[in-house]
Structures are given as C-alpha cells and as structure tokens.
Design a protein around this motif. Structure first.
Motif, PDB file in Angstrom:
ATOM      1  N   GLN A   1      -9.846   4.364  -8.036  1.00 27.62           N
ATOM      2  CA  GLN A   1      -9.735   5.410  -8.523  1.00 27.62           C
ATOM      3  C   GLN A   1      -8.478   5.193  -9.849  1.00 27.62           C
ATOM      4  OE1 GLN A   1      -6.753   6.717  -5.514  1.00 27.62           O
ATOM      5  NE2 GLN A   1      -6.365   9.148  -7.048  1.00 27.62           N
TER       6      GLN A   1
ATOM      7  N   LEU B   1      -6.183  11.862  -1.632  1.00 32.19           N
ATOM      8  CA  LEU B   1      -5.651  12.673  -2.160  1.00 32.19           C
ATOM      9  C   LEU B   1      -5.383  14.262  -1.710  1.00 32.19           C
ATOM     10  CD1 LEU B   1      -9.392  12.461  -2.703  1.00 32.19           C
ATOM     11  CD2 LEU B   1      -7.692  11.389  -3.858  1.00 32.19           C
TER      12      LEU B   1
ATOM     13  N   ALA C   1      -7.946  14.443  -9.584  1.00 32.06           N
ATOM     14  CA  ALA C   1      -7.957  13.490  -9.139  1.00 32.06           C
ATOM     15  C   ALA C   1      -9.195  12.772 -10.333  1.00 32.06           C
ATOM     16  CB  ALA C   1      -8.235  13.104  -7.810  1.00 32.06           C
TER      17      ALA C   1
END
Length: 587
Positions: free
Chosen positions: A385, A408, A414
């Motif tokens: 991430q 999330l 994201a």
C-alpha cells in the motif's frame, strides 16, 4: 484484535480456461476468445478456487511456453523408497511384497510414531560384565518394538522377537499373544499328518487369520479359473447362459471365431458355474455372531481399551479400506504397521510431453536434474500500500506512510504499488488490463495508472555497480535537490503520480501505481449477509509479457549466416492474475 491483512498475488493456470477447450473443438475465434470487461476473470467464481496458485507452485514448459500447475502436469514415478530407512525398493518387488517396507521399519499402531528395536531384558552393568576390550556386553534377546512417544511396546500384545534384524519376516509368523501363525503350506501338512509337530489338526476356522484366509481364497479361485471342466459349458443350454463361469468372456468370443459351440455335445454335458469355498483350506471363514466375550471385555476395560477409527484404519492392508471384519476392536488386537513406501516423481507437460521436473534418482539427495519453475520465466508481482498524502487518517500513520494490513475505507481512493521483477535475461514489455469495476456483489473501481511499460533484463548485479560514477552522483544530487524543494510531509517530485508514467525503476524491476475506490459494504433490507472473505478487495488483472529470444538451434531454416537480429524470435505469454489488496472496513 483482527489479524492484519497481507496483500497477495495469485496466477491462473490456463488449463482451467474454457476457451482452450472451445479452441480445440473447432470453435470460432469470435465466440471462444474473450474480449472486453464482460469476459474478465472472476476470482469469486467457484471454479477459480481450483485454478489460482502462488507463483512458487507453478512450473513452466519451455517448448509450449505455457504455465503448468500441479493439476495439469503428468507425473511419472522415478523410484520407490522407504521414508524411514531410505532404502530404495525395486518396482518389481511391489507386486509380490506390496507397497510396505519389508525390513525393520514399523510405526506405532497407537500414535503412528516410529518404533525402535530394544531388548526386553534389563541392561547389565558394564563394570560387572565387560568384554576383553573393556566394552559393554551386547544385549541379548528377546527383543521388542518400542515407541518413544506413547511408550507402547510390542510386549503389550504378546509379541517378542528372537533376533534384532529381519523383524518383518519374524512378525509375519507371529500372532498377537505370541502364538505361531501357520502358512498355507504348513496348514496343508498339518491336515495330512495329525502328529505334525505334536499338534492336532485344525478342525475349525478359529485360527484362520486374514492373511491365511486371503491366500487360501486366492489359491482356490485360481484353481477354479484353471479348471478345464469349467471352461466351455454355459452357453450349451438356452436356459443357462453360464455367465457365472470364469471363462464366460472367452466362450462368448468363441461364438464369433470358432463357431459350433452350441452344437457341441461334449460341452452340453459339462457344467461351468464356479462353486464357493467349503472349508478353511479353501478360504471359508464362518462368521462368529457370539459377542458376549467382546461385551464383557468392553465392560471391564472401558472405552480406554478400545481402538479408535483411525487406529483401525491403519491396520487395513495398504490403507485401501477400513477393516470390515471387526476384529481390531481393542488395543491388544493392534499390530505394528510397516512404513508405507514413498515415491519420487518426475513431471511432464501434458501437451508436448516435455520434462519440466525430474529429481535425482538417489534417495538420499534432494536435488533435481531438471526443474523449470515459473518464477524463472515470468515476472513476479509484489503488492504494498502507498500513501500519497501527508495527513493522518485511517490506514496511514502520522508521517503519511501507509499502515500495512489496515482496513480500506469505503468510497475513499486508495493507492497500491505493484512491483514487477524480471527474472530472464531479456528486456520484456508488460501490458496490463483490468476491468473498470471488480466482479461480484460489491463492485470497486480500479484504475491502472501505467498499463504499458518495459522492464530491463536481469543482468548481473556487478553490471549496475560498474556504471559511470559521475552519472550516478549527478542523478543522486538531482534527487536530493528535488526532495528538499518538495517540502516536508509530501512525496518527492520525482515520484509524482502521472498517467502513463511508472513510479520507480530499478535494475530489473519496475513499480507502477494502481488506484482503487473500495465499494461500500452496506446491505439493504432483505439482502443476504456477507459470505466468508467477501469483504476482501480482489482485482483480476490480465498480464501480457512480450520479449525477443534467440531461436533454438534445431529450428527449421536457422542458418548459421543469419545475423543476430534475424536469429531472434518474438515470444509472448498472456495469463490472468488476482491481486488481493486488503479488507474493506465494515460500517
């Protein structure tokens, strides 16, 4: 506390693709080849669970240039061996001796631990009994098999051995309790001679164990099959077709070849039906329906003295089926189990029969002669991430870095960093494709920032170390100046998010950014609840790899006078992969 989610990447093997079957059956390309997002791979389909594998589980065929999974390869046995003594067993011995170790390798019938050979007598004091060379006197018999885990010994079932070697042959002649087991030949001799070894001849089937019963039945039916009187009878009469005869198939075939069987007067006088066994010498075992002794023993010993289903299954020959005779009900009826043989196997491509994995035939080594793993031919994908903002929030720390495994947030963008590492020594061109929305009940939006890029060849590590120092220093100074001008808390201007631009490049790897907008997991009234792992965000992504490689020397038309550019051929490989990015937070 919930366990942190670790991103993963799985690769689909093409053996489960329906389009391959359609293409082989002659289907048109318009109906067999998928195109568009409507035909994207669905990782939540029931069939996808059997076609997705980590990269470490896959093989690669150099002739077909295709990925091969453990389900689609053809296996061939290289050698048989015992896992305990590592003794190689010839394949010719399997039919006669079975698939068990015939040496001194046994497992505990209670806990399946390995059994060791120990002496039943107490170990003497070496100070009192010493050999001329001041060494301890070797232990004498009798011997027993002992388990070091559950402390079970063969003396509990009344089995002891005279010698410490050849345990398998000695155990085959002993029963539980120490009585001698008779072979089929010895039974025939005892029946003919009542004074044989001073024992009366057997008049019932109480001492007929399973091995002797099977040997007698096998010899009896083989004699029935070899009996010429039971060969040509059944079709003599129309009312008795004789299908119970052992040679009915040969008689039916003789109708079309020899002819005249129905008109043979000698065949009419013979009967061809097989009869059943009539005495213990032929394998007859009368069922004992008296359970009073077993009930009394169960009341005295309780459930602790009974054998479990797994222990009874371990007593079955070759672990094919559980013992249906029901004799192994108590622990004192269990016997040591010989070790099951293991195999070393080679793997071949199911299409071209090319060997893709072949171990060394020597049992003691774990090396491979040939091993074409997919990780040496296709790029690996790692996922992590990425936080593009310097502020704090869910899933990010105070410095703006992403917290690994954090949930999330729904409907909030994201960013994830995909790193492709090239394992081959050629420059590859990678083309990515992903559906706009993920398949399933909860659709998340997906955007690949850079769908096409090139990855440099996997050159030697020292090649990069020998680059021009001045150029490398110039690049480092430029990066330091840009990072200072970018200000605190944000990313470097050298790594700005731009469409069609890669994020970072290395010697043989390239990193790109994928933007996802997780879907909301809110359920309407009447909707079914969330299934297992339905909150996991999985992205199906098609990967196409193109590169140029040297043509093989046996290619048709490969002349020595060709230049290097003409002697190279273009290759490509396309497959689907699934990227597991994280879990969506449930509100």
């Amino acid at each position: 506390m919930a366990t942190a989610f670790t991103p993963y990447s799985y690769i689909q093997c093409p053996c489960s693709d329906i389009t391959l079957t359609d293409r082989r059956s002659g289907g048109s390309p318009t109906t067999s080849e998928p195109d568009g997002d409507d035909h994207a791979f669905d990782p939540r389909a029931p069939r996808s669970s059997f076609s997705l594998y980590p990269l470490e589980y896959l093989m690669y065929c150099e002739d077909c240039h295709q990925i091969r999974c453990p389900r689609c390869v053809a296996e061939e046995i290289v050698t048989y061996y015992c896992p305990n003594c590592l003794f190689e067993v010839p394949s010719s011995n399997l039919k006669s001796e079975g698939n068990r170790c015939n040496r001194s390798c046994f497992q505990c019938p209670v806990c399946i631990g390995p059994l060791a050979i120990t002496s039943v007598e107490t170990k003497p004091d070496p100070n009192l009994l010493a050999a001329p060379d001041n060494s301890a006197t070797p232990l004498a018999g009798p011997y027993a098999l002992t388990c070091s885990y559950c402390l079970w010994t063969s003396t509990e079932v009344g089995i002891q051995f005279d010698k410490h070697n050849g345990i398998h042959a000695q155990l085959a002649k002993l029963r539980n309790g120490g009585t001698t087991r008779l072979t089929a030949k010895e039974r025939k001799e005892r029946r003919k001679d009542p004074s044989y070894k001073g024992q009366p001849p057997p008049t019932d089937s109480q001492d007929l164990d399973h091995e002797a019963q099977f040997a007698n039945l096998k010899a009896f039916y083989q004699g029935q099959l070899a009996d010429p009187n039971a060969a040509d009878a059944g079709l003599a009469l129309l009312g008795d077709l004789g299908f119970s005869s052992p040679t009915s198939l040969s008689r039916i075939m003789s109708i079309y070849t020899g002819g005249g069987l129905l008109h043979d007067k000698k065949a009419k006088a013979r009967l061809g039906a097989m009869r059943e066994a009539l005495d213990p010498d032929e394998g007859l075992l009368v069922a004992s329906l008296d359970e009073s002794a077993a009930i009394a023993k169960l009341r005295s010993e309780g459930l602790d003295g009974t054998a479990s289903a797994a222990q009874r299954l371990g007593q079955a020959p070759n672990l094919v089926e559980p013992p249906l005779h029901g004799r192994e009900r108590f622990l004192d009826s269990l016997r040591p189990v010989p070790h099951l043989l293991r195999t070393k196997r080679s793997k071949r491509c199911p299409v071209c029969r090319h060997i893709i994995s072949k171990p060394e035939s020597k049992v003691q080594t774990t090396r491979f002669r040939i091993r074409l793993v997919a990780g040496s031919y296709i790029p690996s994908i790692s996922v992590r991430q990425l936080a593009l903002s310097g502020g704090t929030g869910t899933g990010t720390s105070a410095s703006g870095a992403a917290v690994p495994g954090a949930p999330l947030e729904p409907l909030k963008p994201a960013y994830f960093l995909l790193t492709f590492k090239n394992p081959i020594f050629e420059t590859i061109k990678v083309t990515l494709g992903a559906p706009v929305t993920t398949p399933g009940r909860f659709a998340s939006r997906v955007t690949v920032i850079c769908p096409e890029f090139e990855v440099d060849a996997n050159t030697d590590v020292w090649d990069e170390a020998l680059k021009d120092n001045a150029e490398r220093d110039r690049e480092q100074r430029r990066r330091r100046g840009e990072s200072i001008s970018a200000g605190g808390g944000g990313i470097n201007s050298a790594n700005q998010l731009e469409v069609g631009k890669i994020w970072e490049r290395g010697r043989n790897w390239v990193s790109i950014v994928v933007e996802v907008v997780p879907a909301s997991l809110a359920l309407a009234p009447g909707d079914p609840p969330l299934r297992e792992d339905e909150d996991v965000l999985e992205i199906p992504m098609s990967v196409r790899v193109e590169w140029e490689a040297e043509m093989a020397g046996d290619e048709v038309g490969a002349a020595p006078s060709r230049s290097n550019s003409e002697a190279r051929e273009k290759r490509e490989l396309a497959y689907w992969c699934v990227l597991g990015l994280g879990r969506i937070r449930q509100r």
